[in-house]
Design a protein around this motif. Sequence first.
Motif, mmCIF file in Angstrom:
data_model
loop_
_atom_site.group_PDB
_atom_site.id
_atom_site.type_symbol
_atom_site.label_atom_id
_atom_site.label_comp_id
_atom_site.label_asym_id
_atom_site.label_seq_id
_atom_site.Cartn_x
_atom_site.Cartn_y
_atom_site.Cartn_z
ATOM 1 N N PRO A 23 0.809 -1.235 0.000
ATOM 2 C CA PRO A 23 0.000 0.000 0.000
ATOM 3 C C PRO A 23 0.842 1.287 0.000
ATOM 4 O O PRO A 23 0.289 2.382 -0.050
ATOM 5 C CB PRO A 23 -0.753 -0.111 1.333
ATOM 6 N N PHE A 24 2.176 1.149 0.089
ATOM 7 C CA PHE A 24 3.023 2.348 0.208
ATOM 8 C C PHE A 24 3.295 2.997 -1.136
ATOM 9 O O PHE A 24 3.197 2.346 -2.181
ATOM 10 C CB PHE A 24 4.338 1.996 0.913
ATOM 11 N N LEU A 25 3.620 4.286 -1.059
ATOM 12 C CA LEU A 25 3.906 5.047 -2.286
ATOM 13 C C LEU A 25 5.402 5.362 -2.348
ATOM 14 O O LEU A 25 6.048 5.507 -1.305
ATOM 15 C CB LEU A 25 3.124 6.368 -2.268
ATOM 16 N N ALA A 26 5.916 5.473 -3.576
ATOM 17 C CA ALA A 26 7.321 5.913 -3.715
ATOM 18 C C ALA A 26 7.391 7.386 -3.300
ATOM 19 O O ALA A 26 6.424 8.132 -3.495
ATOM 20 C CB ALA A 26 7.767 5.755 -5.152
ATOM 21 N N SER A 27 8.506 7.756 -2.715
ATOM 22 C CA SER A 27 8.606 9.157 -2.240
ATOM 23 C C SER A 27 10.023 9.698 -2.367
ATOM 24 O O SER A 27 10.987 8.943 -2.537
ATOM 25 C CB SER A 27 8.161 9.245 -0.785
ATOM 26 N N LEU A 28 10.089 11.029 -2.276
ATOM 27 C CA LEU A 28 11.401 11.694 -2.181
ATOM 28 C C LEU A 28 11.448 12.377 -0.814
ATOM 29 O O LEU A 28 10.551 13.160 -0.478
ATOM 30 C CB LEU A 28 11.552 12.749 -3.286
ATOM 31 N N ASN A 29 12.475 12.050 -0.005
ATOM 32 C CA ASN A 29 12.654 12.735 1.288
ATOM 33 C C ASN A 29 13.621 13.890 1.073
ATOM 34 O O ASN A 29 14.760 13.688 0.669
ATOM 35 C CB ASN A 29 13.222 11.781 2.338
ATOM 36 N N ILE A 30 13.143 15.090 1.371
ATOM 37 C CA ILE A 30 13.939 16.299 1.061
ATOM 38 C C ILE A 30 14.402 16.968 2.356
ATOM 39 O O ILE A 30 13.593 17.191 3.273
ATOM 40 C CB ILE A 30 13.091 17.296 0.232
ATOM 41 N N GLN A 31 15.699 17.296 2.364
ATOM 42 C CA GLN A 31 16.245 18.053 3.507
ATOM 43 C C GLN A 31 16.830 19.350 2.987
ATOM 44 O O GLN A 31 17.546 19.352 1.975
ATOM 45 C CB GLN A 31 17.358 17.253 4.168
ATOM 46 N N THR A 32 16.538 20.442 3.675
ATOM 47 C CA THR A 32 17.124 21.734 3.274
ATOM 48 C C THR A 32 18.227 22.099 4.267
ATOM 49 O O THR A 32 18.317 21.514 5.349
ATOM 50 C CB THR A 32 16.056 22.854 3.271
ATOM 51 N N PHE A 33 19.052 23.079 3.885
ATOM 52 C CA PHE A 33 20.111 23.528 4.805
ATOM 53 C C PHE A 33 19.510 24.221 6.017
ATOM 54 O O PHE A 33 19.996 24.099 7.130
ATOM 55 C CB PHE A 33 21.066 24.497 4.081
ATOM 56 N N ASP A 34 18.420 24.954 5.763
ATOM 57 C CA ASP A 34 17.812 25.756 6.813
ATOM 58 C C ASP A 34 16.345 25.349 6.933
ATOM 59 O O ASP A 34 15.632 25.280 5.929
ATOM 60 C CB ASP A 34 17.939 27.235 6.398
ATOM 61 N N ALA A 35 15.903 25.088 8.159
ATOM 62 C CA ALA A 35 14.536 24.619 8.374
ATOM 63 C C ALA A 35 13.487 25.613 7.887
ATOM 64 O O ALA A 35 12.352 25.239 7.568
ATOM 65 C CB ALA A 35 14.326 24.317 9.849
ATOM 66 N N SER A 36 13.876 26.883 7.799
ATOM 67 C CA SER A 36 12.896 27.894 7.378
ATOM 68 C C SER A 36 12.613 27.815 5.865
ATOM 69 O O SER A 36 11.704 28.480 5.368
ATOM 70 C CB SER A 36 13.401 29.295 7.744
#
Lengths: 230, 302
Positions: free
Chosen positions: B122-135
Motif C-alpha cells: 500500500p506504500f507510495l514511492a517518495s522523495l525525502n527532502i532536507q534543506t540547509f535551513d529549516a525555514s
Amino acid sequence: MIISFKGVTKIYNSLSGPIKAIDNVSFDIERGEFVSLVGRSGAGKTTLLKIILGQEKPNLGDVFFNGEDVRTIKSSHLPLLRRRIGAVFQDYKLLQTKTALENIVFVLQALGIGDDQIEKDAAEVLNIVELSHRNNNFPAELSGGEKQRLALARALVSRPEVLLADEPTGNLDPYHTQDIIRLLQKVHQIGTTVILATHNREIINNLNQRVITLEEGRIIRDEKEGKFII
Amino acid sequence: MTTSLKRAFHWGWLNLKRQVGMAIATVFVLVLTISLITFLFLFQETTRFLTTELQERVDIAVYFKDGTPETEILDIKNSITKMPEIKKVDFVSKEDAYLKFSERHKGNKAITESLEEIGTNPFLASLNIQTFDASSYSRVASSIQRSAFYNLVEKIDFLQRKPVIERLNSIVLSINTIVIITIMALSAVAVGLAFNQIRNTIYSSKEEIEIMRLVGVSNWFIRGPFLIQGIISGGLAAFITVAMFGVTLYFMGPKLNVLLPGLNIHQFFFNNIALVLLIQFGAGFLLGSISSLISIRSYLKV
C-alpha cells in the motif's frame, strides 16, 4: 632668579568650607641661595613646596621657575620640570620594592642615561651619602637616617638646579638630623639652590641663611640671615 | 627604543618576582577568565552541533501517485537537488517503504497481520527532502506545488509536519539567541573579573607610581614595567589554560563522544588549535596589557 612667586593664593575646599593654605604670597629666590621656610604646622610650608614641584596649582597668582610659568605646564611635561628640582620628604617616599641601588638606578634610567654612566653616577652618589655598603638593602631594612640619606641621594643624582627638602629631619634623632643638614650644606656649597621647610629651631638658628617665616599662609618675615622666631 | 624596552622588561619581570603572591593571584584570575572564554568557544560548537542534529531530523516527503515510473521520479529528484536551498534528496521506492515499515513494526502483531491481509504493497514511492535551513521548507513545498510534475504528486507531507518544523525552527532560533547573549554576558563578567584583579595589583603599587611621578619619571617609563607585567601574566595564564584544556580534552574527549555521539569536541579543539591559541593568547595579552594601562591612568595625575 630661579624661583618667583607673585601674589600666589592656594585655597583647599574641605567639608567645613574653603581653607586658605597660601594667601597672596610673593617672593623671589636667587640661584644658589639656601632658603629656610619656617612656621607652625599648617602655616603653608608644604603647600608652597608642592606648588614649586607642580603637585598643586595655585588658585591665584603666578609661579615661575627659571622664567617658565609652572601653572601652565601640562601634566605630561611635569617630569621635565621635576628632573630639574630634586625633592626629599619627611616620609622619605622611597620605592619599597626596589633596593637602595635600584632606587637610584631607576631615576637615572628614566632620564635616558646609558648603563655605564648609570653605574658610575649611582656609585658616586651613594658614596657621597655614605650608603655604598647598603646597595642591596631594601628601604625597609634601612634606619631612618639611612632612608633619608638614600632619598637625598636619589634627589641629587639627576643634578637638579634646586633641592626642595620638606621636613627632612622630622622623623630623625638629633645625630641623624645633623648628618642630613651637613649633607644639605654640602649640596648648597656645590651651587645647588636649597629650599628647606622645617620647624626645627636649632637647625635654623645654626644655619645663618635666609629665613622666610609663614603664618596662616602669609609671609610675616623674610630675613637674609634669619632666626627662628614664631 | 630597544634600551627602554629592555629596561621595562627588566623592571616588569623583577616586580613580578618580588610580588609573587600578587602575581599568582593575577595569573589565577586570568586562567579562570581565559578558561571561561575557551569554554564558551567550545560551548558554541556544542550548541551548533546540537541544533544541526535537531535540524537534520527534519525533512519533508513528496509522495508520488501509484504507477509513476521510477525513472521519472529520479529525474524529478535531480531537478529538486539543483535548488540552492536543498541539502539532500533521498529516493524511497515503494518496496523500500514497505520494508522499512515492516522492519520498524516487526514486533507489532496487529500491524503485520493487517499488512498481510491487504495483500498488496500500500506504500507510495517518495522523495525525502532536507534543506540547509529549516525555514526553507515552506518555500520548497510551494515551488513543488507550482512545478510541471505536480500532477504526478499524490501529497506533500509538509502541511502535516509544518507546525513541528516551525516550532523546531523557533527553538533553534531561541537557542542561538540565548547562546549569543550568554556568551556576551559571561565574557563581560570574565573580562571584568580580570580587569578588577589587575586593578587591585596596580592599586597596591599606587604609592610607588605617585613617587615615580614626583621624582620626574615619565609616564611611559612608569607604565612600561606594569605593561610588561600584564603581558607576562596574560601569556603565562594562556599557556596554563592551553595545557589544561589540551590535557582534559585529550582524556575526556572520547567519554564526551559516548554521551553525545558525533560530537568530537576534542577533535574540534585540536583541529582549531591555531584559532584556540589565538583566542587564548590574544585574550591573555590584551586583558593583561589593556587592564594595566587603564588601571594605572588615575595614579599618573600627581
